[in-house]
Motif scaffolding. Structure first.
Motif, PDB file in Angstrom:
ATOM      1  N   THR A 171      39.545  60.546  30.847  1.00 15.73           N
ATOM      2  CA  THR A 171      38.971  60.087  29.586  1.00 15.73           C
ATOM      3  C   THR A 171      39.178  58.591  29.392  1.00 15.73           C
ATOM      4  O   THR A 171      38.273  57.875  28.951  1.00 15.73           O
ATOM      5  CB  THR A 171      39.597  60.860  28.407  1.00 15.73           C
ATOM      6  N   THR A 172      40.362  58.095  29.737  1.00 12.13           N
ATOM      7  CA  THR A 172      40.657  56.673  29.567  1.00 12.13           C
ATOM      8  C   THR A 172      39.780  55.811  30.465  1.00 12.13           C
ATOM      9  O   THR A 172      39.234  54.788  30.031  1.00 12.13           O
ATOM     10  CB  THR A 172      42.140  56.393  29.872  1.00 12.13           C
ATOM     11  N   VAL A 173      39.627  56.224  31.716  1.00 12.44           N
ATOM     12  CA  VAL A 173      38.787  55.471  32.654  1.00 12.44           C
ATOM     13  C   VAL A 173      37.335  55.459  32.185  1.00 12.44           C
ATOM     14  O   VAL A 173      36.672  54.414  32.183  1.00 12.44           O
ATOM     15  CB  VAL A 173      38.888  56.068  34.071  1.00 12.44           C
ATOM     16  N   ASN A 174      36.830  56.620  31.772  1.00 10.03           N
ATOM     17  CA  ASN A 174      35.446  56.696  31.310  1.00 10.03           C
ATOM     18  C   ASN A 174      35.224  55.842  30.065  1.00 10.03           C
ATOM     19  O   ASN A 174      34.199  55.168  29.921  1.00 10.03           O
ATOM     20  CB  ASN A 174      35.070  58.150  31.005  1.00 10.03           C
ATOM     21  N   ARG A 175      36.195  55.867  29.166  1.00 14.93           N
ATOM     22  CA  ARG A 175      36.065  55.097  27.928  1.00 14.93           C
ATOM     23  C   ARG A 175      36.099  53.597  28.214  1.00 14.93           C
ATOM     24  O   ARG A 175      35.335  52.821  27.633  1.00 14.93           O
ATOM     25  CB  ARG A 175      37.191  55.487  26.971  1.00 14.93           C
ATOM     26  N   ALA A 176      36.991  53.180  29.123  1.00 16.78           N
ATOM     27  CA  ALA A 176      37.075  51.762  29.482  1.00 16.78           C
ATOM     28  C   ALA A 176      35.779  51.298  30.141  1.00 16.78           C
ATOM     29  O   ALA A 176      35.277  50.201  29.864  1.00 16.78           O
ATOM     30  CB  ALA A 176      38.259  51.531  30.418  1.00 16.78           C
ATOM     31  N   HIS A 177      35.233  52.153  31.003  1.00 15.95           N
ATOM     32  CA  HIS A 177      33.968  51.831  31.668  1.00 15.95           C
ATOM     33  C   HIS A 177      32.852  51.682  30.643  1.00 15.95           C
ATOM     34  O   HIS A 177      32.034  50.758  30.720  1.00 15.95           O
ATOM     35  CB  HIS A 177      33.628  52.935  32.666  1.00 15.95           C
ATOM     36  N   HIS A 178      32.819  52.585  29.678  1.00 21.20           N
ATOM     37  CA  HIS A 178      31.793  52.526  28.634  1.00 21.20           C
ATOM     38  C   HIS A 178      31.933  51.251  27.798  1.00 21.20           C
ATOM     39  O   HIS A 178      30.934  50.579  27.499  1.00 21.20           O
ATOM     40  CB  HIS A 178      31.911  53.753  27.733  1.00 21.20           C
ATOM     41  N   GLU A 179      33.158  50.907  27.427  1.00 18.62           N
ATOM     42  CA  GLU A 179      33.370  49.727  26.587  1.00 18.62           C
ATOM     43  C   GLU A 179      32.979  48.446  27.312  1.00 18.62           C
ATOM     44  O   GLU A 179      32.406  47.531  26.715  1.00 18.62           O
ATOM     45  CB  GLU A 179      34.833  49.679  26.145  1.00 18.62           C
ATOM     46  N   LEU A 180      33.279  48.379  28.606  1.00 19.52           N
ATOM     47  CA  LEU A 180      32.890  47.204  29.383  1.00 19.52           C
ATOM     48  C   LEU A 180      31.372  47.089  29.476  1.00 19.52           C
ATOM     49  O   LEU A 180      30.805  45.999  29.384  1.00 19.52           O
ATOM     50  CB  LEU A 180      33.495  47.282  30.786  1.00 19.52           C
ATOM     51  N   ARG A 181      30.722  48.233  29.652  1.00 17.44           N
ATOM     52  CA  ARG A 181      29.269  48.238  29.814  1.00 17.44           C
ATOM     53  C   ARG A 181      28.548  47.845  28.529  1.00 17.44           C
ATOM     54  O   ARG A 181      27.504  47.193  28.552  1.00 17.44           O
ATOM     55  CB  ARG A 181      28.806  49.625  30.267  1.00 17.44           C
ATOM     56  N   THR A 182      29.098  48.258  27.393  1.00 21.28           N
ATOM     57  CA  THR A 182      28.397  48.042  26.125  1.00 21.28           C
ATOM     58  C   THR A 182      28.884  46.822  25.347  1.00 21.28           C
ATOM     59  O   THR A 182      28.280  46.472  24.329  1.00 21.28           O
ATOM     60  CB  THR A 182      28.547  49.287  25.228  1.00 21.28           C
ATOM     61  N   GLN A 183      29.947  46.173  25.813  1.00 26.49           N
ATOM     62  CA  GLN A 183      30.461  45.029  25.080  1.00 26.49           C
ATOM     63  C   GLN A 183      29.431  43.902  25.006  1.00 26.49           C
ATOM     64  O   GLN A 183      29.252  43.266  23.966  1.00 26.49           O
ATOM     65  CB  GLN A 183      31.743  44.502  25.734  1.00 26.49           C
ATOM     66  N   ARG A 184      28.726  43.674  26.120  1.00 25.78           N
ATOM     67  CA  ARG A 184      27.725  42.608  26.143  1.00 25.78           C
ATOM     68  C   ARG A 184      26.611  42.869  25.130  1.00 25.78           C
ATOM     69  O   ARG A 184      26.153  41.953  24.450  1.00 25.78           O
ATOM     70  CB  ARG A 184      27.143  42.481  27.556  1.00 25.78           C
ATOM     71  N   MET A 185      26.177  44.129  25.045  1.00 27.19           N
ATOM     72  CA  MET A 185      25.101  44.437  24.096  1.00 27.19           C
ATOM     73  C   MET A 185      25.570  44.235  22.657  1.00 27.19           C
ATOM     74  O   MET A 185      24.794  43.806  21.801  1.00 27.19           O
ATOM     75  CB  MET A 185      24.588  45.869  24.295  1.00 27.19           C
ATOM     76  N   LYS A 186      26.843  44.508  22.397  1.00 25.28           N
ATOM     77  CA  LYS A 186      27.375  44.277  21.059  1.00 25.28           C
ATOM     78  C   LYS A 186      27.375  42.784  20.737  1.00 25.28           C
ATOM     79  O   LYS A 186      27.101  42.383  19.605  1.00 25.28           O
ATOM     80  CB  LYS A 186      28.790  44.841  20.953  1.00 25.28           C
ATOM     81  N   ASP A 187      27.693  41.980  21.754  1.00 19.49           N
ATOM     82  CA  ASP A 187      27.717  40.529  21.552  1.00 19.49           C
ATOM     83  C   ASP A 187      26.348  39.999  21.140  1.00 19.49           C
ATOM     84  O   ASP A 187      26.247  39.002  20.420  1.00 19.49           O
ATOM     85  CB  ASP A 187      28.176  39.828  22.835  1.00 19.49           C
ATOM     86  N   TYR A 188      25.292  40.678  21.609  1.00 17.69           N
ATOM     87  CA  TYR A 188      23.933  40.228  21.307  1.00 17.69           C
ATOM     88  C   TYR A 188      23.267  41.061  20.215  1.00 17.69           C
ATOM     89  O   TYR A 188      22.062  40.940  19.985  1.00 17.69           O
ATOM     90  CB  TYR A 188      23.082  40.264  22.578  1.00 17.69           C
ATOM     91  N   GLY A 189      24.052  41.906  19.569  1.00 16.01           N
ATOM     92  CA  GLY A 189      23.525  42.667  18.446  1.00 16.01           C
ATOM     93  C   GLY A 189      22.624  43.826  18.819  1.00 16.01           C
ATOM     94  O   GLY A 189      21.890  44.337  17.965  1.00 16.01           O
TER      95      GLY A 189
END
Length: 231
Positions: free
Chosen positions: A47-65
């Protein structure tokens, strides 16, 4: 000598009982089942690995709204994910000003809950999506109902894998105790459980590739067994 033999067997039986019981964690699920250390550790890491992978993948999209993602899909899926997998989804709740009413939201499917989307043991990936530039190329070949049913079959496979590991633990102890009778019994038990697992996978996969044999899930730590079936 008979009494000594009985005492030795009593000691062995007590050891086997402890092996079968396993080491328990302090985690108790809603059904009242106390998780083993092994199962709890595997779940936390996954669960931790999957969550970290998800957060890394979506962080950029959050930065751009960006608030939309395409959700991957699997042949087997929990109920919370089954109805939105393979679709474009909102990564914000419906009451968010940025919510796009054309698409469902992960918040409508248990996001933030252990059994919900991106919860414990969820393996789905989310890919940033822009209506102007992206196309959804995810095309599930199973209905939500079929995916949920397949998830039940996958859980049955996990039960077989756990039972194989349990038998291997007993074999390991029997070898340490030089208990030839238990060694033979444990090897037979392992072979029978592996045969049942093979039969399950073969039966389920008659039409589609739903289950896959994963030898890692049948292993125990520092195993010395050489046969592929006993790895």
């Amino acid at each position: 000598m008979t009494g000594l033999k009985t005492n030795e067997q009593a000691i062995k039986d007590a050891i086997y009982k402890q092996v079968d019981a396993g080491l328990k964690s302090n985690m108790v699920d809603k059904a009242g089942h106390r998780w083993s250390i092994e199962g709890y550790t595997r779940t936390v890491i996954t669960t931790t690995v999957n969550r970290a992978h998800h957060e890394l993948r979506t962080q950029r999209m959050k930065d751009y709204g960006q608030t939309l993602c395409v959700m991957s899909w699997h042949m087997a899926s929990r109920e919370a994910c089954a109805y939105i997998q393979g679709h474009v989804v909102n990564m914000v709740p419906p009451n968010d000003p940025r919510y796009n009413a054309k698409y469902d939201s992960i918040y409508n499917h248990g996001y933030g809950q252990p059994s919900g989307t991106l919860g414990i043991n969820c393996h789905h990936n989310f890919y940033p999506f822009s209506e102007d530039t992206n196309t959804n190329n995810q095309h599930p070949t199973v209905t939500p109902e079929e995916a949920i049913k397949n998830a039940g079959l996958q859980q049955k496979q996990r039960q077989y894998e756990r039972s194989i590991r349990d038998a291997k633990k007993r074999l390991r102890v029997a070898e340490e105790l030089e208990d030839e009778t238990m060694i033979a019994n444990s090897k037979t038990l392992i072979a029978n459980r592996q045969r049942k697992l093979r039969q399950l996978i073969k039966e389920v996969n008659k039409n589609d590739q739903i289950l896959a044999r994963d030898y890692n899930r049948e292993q125990i730590a520092q195993s010395n067994m050489r046969n592929d079936e006993n790895r």
